[in-house]
Write a protein that holds these residues in place. Structure first.
Motif, PDB file in Angstrom:
ATOM      1  N   THR A 126       0.973  -1.130  -0.092  1.00  0.00           N
ATOM      2  CA  THR A 126      -0.124   0.067  -0.049  1.00  0.00           C
ATOM      3  C   THR A 126       0.885   1.067   0.020  1.00  0.00           C
ATOM      4  N   SER A 127       1.873   1.174   0.927  1.00  0.00           N
ATOM      5  CA  SER A 127       2.689   2.380   1.091  1.00  0.00           C
ATOM      6  C   SER A 127       3.531   2.782  -0.187  1.00  0.00           C
ATOM      7  N   TRP A 128       4.159   1.725  -0.645  1.00  0.00           N
ATOM      8  CA  TRP A 128       5.050   1.727  -1.916  1.00  0.00           C
ATOM      9  C   TRP A 128       4.231   2.213  -3.195  1.00  0.00           C
ATOM     10  N   MET A 132       5.507   6.021  -4.075  1.00  0.00           N
ATOM     11  CA  MET A 132       6.181   5.883  -5.418  1.00  0.00           C
ATOM     12  C   MET A 132       5.643   5.641  -6.836  1.00  0.00           C
ATOM     13  N   ASP A 133       4.388   5.200  -6.905  1.00  0.00           N
ATOM     14  CA  ASP A 133       3.643   5.053  -7.793  1.00  0.00           C
ATOM     15  C   ASP A 133       2.802   6.116  -8.148  1.00  0.00           C
ATOM     16  N   ARG A 134       1.731   6.306  -7.184  1.00  0.00           N
ATOM     17  CA  ARG A 134       0.803   7.182  -7.442  1.00  0.00           C
ATOM     18  C   ARG A 134       1.304   8.649  -7.294  1.00  0.00           C
ATOM     19  N   ALA A 135       2.358   8.934  -5.998  1.00  0.00           N
ATOM     20  CA  ALA A 135       2.456  10.539  -5.921  1.00  0.00           C
ATOM     21  C   ALA A 135       3.996  10.451  -6.620  1.00  0.00           C
ATOM     22  N   VAL A 240      -5.040   9.707  -0.663  1.00  0.00           N
ATOM     23  CA  VAL A 240      -6.389   9.089   0.115  1.00  0.00           C
ATOM     24  C   VAL A 240      -6.108   7.729   0.178  1.00  0.00           C
ATOM     25  N   VAL A 241      -5.612   7.269   1.262  1.00  0.00           N
ATOM     26  CA  VAL A 241      -5.351   5.861   1.649  1.00  0.00           C
ATOM     27  C   VAL A 241      -6.580   5.101   2.460  1.00  0.00           C
ATOM     28  N   GLY A 242      -7.256   5.651   3.344  1.00  0.00           N
ATOM     29  CA  GLY A 242      -8.148   5.124   4.091  1.00  0.00           C
ATOM     30  C   GLY A 242      -8.742   6.010   4.970  1.00  0.00           C
ATOM     31  N   PHE A 243      -9.717   5.584   5.796  1.00  0.00           N
ATOM     32  CA  PHE A 243     -10.523   6.192   6.730  1.00  0.00           C
ATOM     33  C   PHE A 243     -10.508   5.723   8.102  1.00  0.00           C
ATOM     34  N   ALA A 244      -9.340   5.331   8.707  1.00  0.00           N
ATOM     35  CA  ALA A 244      -9.124   4.810   9.910  1.00  0.00           C
ATOM     36  C   ALA A 244     -10.109   5.519  11.190  1.00  0.00           C
ATOM     37  N   ALA A 261      -3.040  21.417  -6.662  1.00  0.00           N
ATOM     38  CA  ALA A 261      -2.774  20.366  -5.971  1.00  0.00           C
ATOM     39  C   ALA A 261      -3.599  19.211  -6.398  1.00  0.00           C
ATOM     40  N   SER A 262      -3.170  17.887  -6.220  1.00  0.00           N
ATOM     41  CA  SER A 262      -3.762  16.816  -6.891  1.00  0.00           C
ATOM     42  C   SER A 262      -4.518  15.963  -5.452  1.00  0.00           C
ATOM     43  N   LEU A 263      -5.631  15.406  -5.693  1.00  0.00           N
ATOM     44  CA  LEU A 263      -6.138  14.363  -4.931  1.00  0.00           C
ATOM     45  C   LEU A 263      -6.120  13.107  -5.492  1.00  0.00           C
ATOM     46  N   VAL A 264      -5.174  12.151  -4.926  1.00  0.00           N
ATOM     47  CA  VAL A 264      -4.803  10.817  -5.395  1.00  0.00           C
ATOM     48  C   VAL A 264      -5.545   9.804  -4.798  1.00  0.00           C
ATOM     49  N   GLY A 265      -6.077   9.128  -5.254  1.00  0.00           N
ATOM     50  CA  GLY A 265      -6.766   7.741  -4.773  1.00  0.00           C
ATOM     51  C   GLY A 265      -5.738   6.669  -4.774  1.00  0.00           C
ATOM     52  N   VAL A 266      -5.692   5.744  -3.605  1.00  0.00           N
ATOM     53  CA  VAL A 266      -4.794   4.802  -3.524  1.00  0.00           C
ATOM     54  C   VAL A 266      -5.711   3.566  -3.145  1.00  0.00           C
ATOM     55  N   PHE A 267      -5.574   2.582  -4.061  1.00  0.00           N
ATOM     56  CA  PHE A 267      -6.238   1.221  -3.799  1.00  0.00           C
ATOM     57  C   PHE A 267      -5.365   0.129  -4.551  1.00  0.00           C
TER      58      PHE A 267
END
Length: 328
Positions: A126-128, A132-135, A240-244, A261-267
């Motif tokens: 998730t973090s990579w 590294m990919d999305r951001a 946007v990684v999650g909603f803990a 700025a960019s709002l970037v989804g991470v799934f």
């Protein structure tokens, strides 16, 4: 075999420890003797019927686990009996054995223990994928990690530092902030002292010399999202990684316009299915980084598999630093 069975997804209390027939793998599957399984936030949601994936009932929860291959199904060529593997299959981990799709099993190199392996795939993938990919994180940029003492947060700190970024870690207690510093965070924000709102914005401003973070890694959501997004640097990327924290925030989209700025989804789950070759390359790189000592899961504690309900309670108290792992 034994497993925690969810027959009615109304919460943790409805789970029961049951004896079940040990299954045999079908084509493309393996039977894994589970040695360790980690507890992740989706494991809470799925037994409450709140997760986006709703498995048919009854099911055994436990998305991520590690163990030893005991039998292989037809067509499985890359795994053999006796091999140590880690797997993130979404369900099946909270038991003594499970059937796993062979394609989702990560062969473990020598020296990669079951406890670390059970706590590895979800948080580092998730973090990579996020950083590294999305951001497209670059050396010298500044990353703000919210919920930094949790599983994905600790992984994000390690990956960002390995990529040459400056890291500001935000967490909810002095102990959690100290953990983040021990992982390499350049500075910390204790948001029990800097509440979401103007105080949090001021703390972020001070930590970045007024410039704001280039990348914000947010697995928390809720009331933290807007003040963090208001603090982002020009051309920043908000992950946007999650909603803990529970609530899904609503952000004024004019903020993205004003900041460029960019709002970037991470799934990561869908990324792994839609782009399997890119995902495999990422996992190989992460395993190499583990072998080089650049990354290592933070284990809050290990508990016996029989104490799953107590583990859920500990996670729900938000006292966990890193990952909780259950062992057989």
């Amino acid at each position: 075999m034994h497993a925690w069975l969810c027959e009615d997804p109304v919460g943790v209390d409805a789970l029961t420890w049951k004896e079940l027939p040990t299954p045999q793998p079908g084509p493309g599957e393996v039977l894994v003797e589970i040695k360790a399984a980690s507890l992740n936030f989706p494991d809470i949601l799925i037994v409450q019927n709140k997760y986006q994936i709703k498995p048919p009932l009854p099911f055994v929860p436990g998305s991520e686990y590690a163990g030893v291959v005991q039998a292989v199904g037809e067509g499985v060529k890359h795994l053999k009996v006796g091999q140590n593997v880690a797997c993130l299959s979404g369900t099946g981990g909270f038991g003594t054995y499970t059937i796993a799709p062979a394609a989702l099993c990560m062969p473990l190199p020598d020296g990669f223990g079951h406890v670390d392996a059970a706590a590895f795939i979800m948080i580092y993938a998730t973090s990579w994928h996020a950083l590294m990919d999305r951001a497209q994180l670059k050396a010298g940029e500044t990353v703000l990690v919210l919920g930094a003492a949790g599983g994905v947060g600790t992984a994000a700190i390690q990956i960002a530092k390995a990529a040459g970024a400056k890291v500001i870690a935000a967490a909810s207690s002095p102990e959690k902030c100290a953990l983040c510093e021990s992982l390499g965070a350049d500075s910390t924000i204790n948001y029990s002292e800097h509440k979401p709102g103007p105080a949090l914005r001021e703390a972020i401003k001070q930590a970045t010399g007024g410039r704001g973070p280039d990348v914000i890694y947010d697995p928390v959501g809720g009331e933290f999202a807007e003040p963090a997004f208001r603090s982002i640097a020009w051309r920043g990327r908000y992950l946007v990684v999650g909603f803990a924290s529970g609530p899904i925030p609503s952000l004024p989209l004019n903020l993205a316009l004003l900041k460029g700025a960019s709002l970037v989804g991470v799934f990561w789950g869908d990324f792994s299915k839609r782009e399997p070759q890119a995902n495999a390359a990422m996992m190989a790189e992460l395993a190499q980084w583990y072998g080089q000592g650049k990354i290592k899961p933070v284990i809050d504690r290990t508990m016996p598999m029989s104490e799953l309900k107590a583990a859920y309670a500990h996670m729900g108290s938000r006292g966990v630093m890193g990952k909780l792992v259950l062992t057989n």
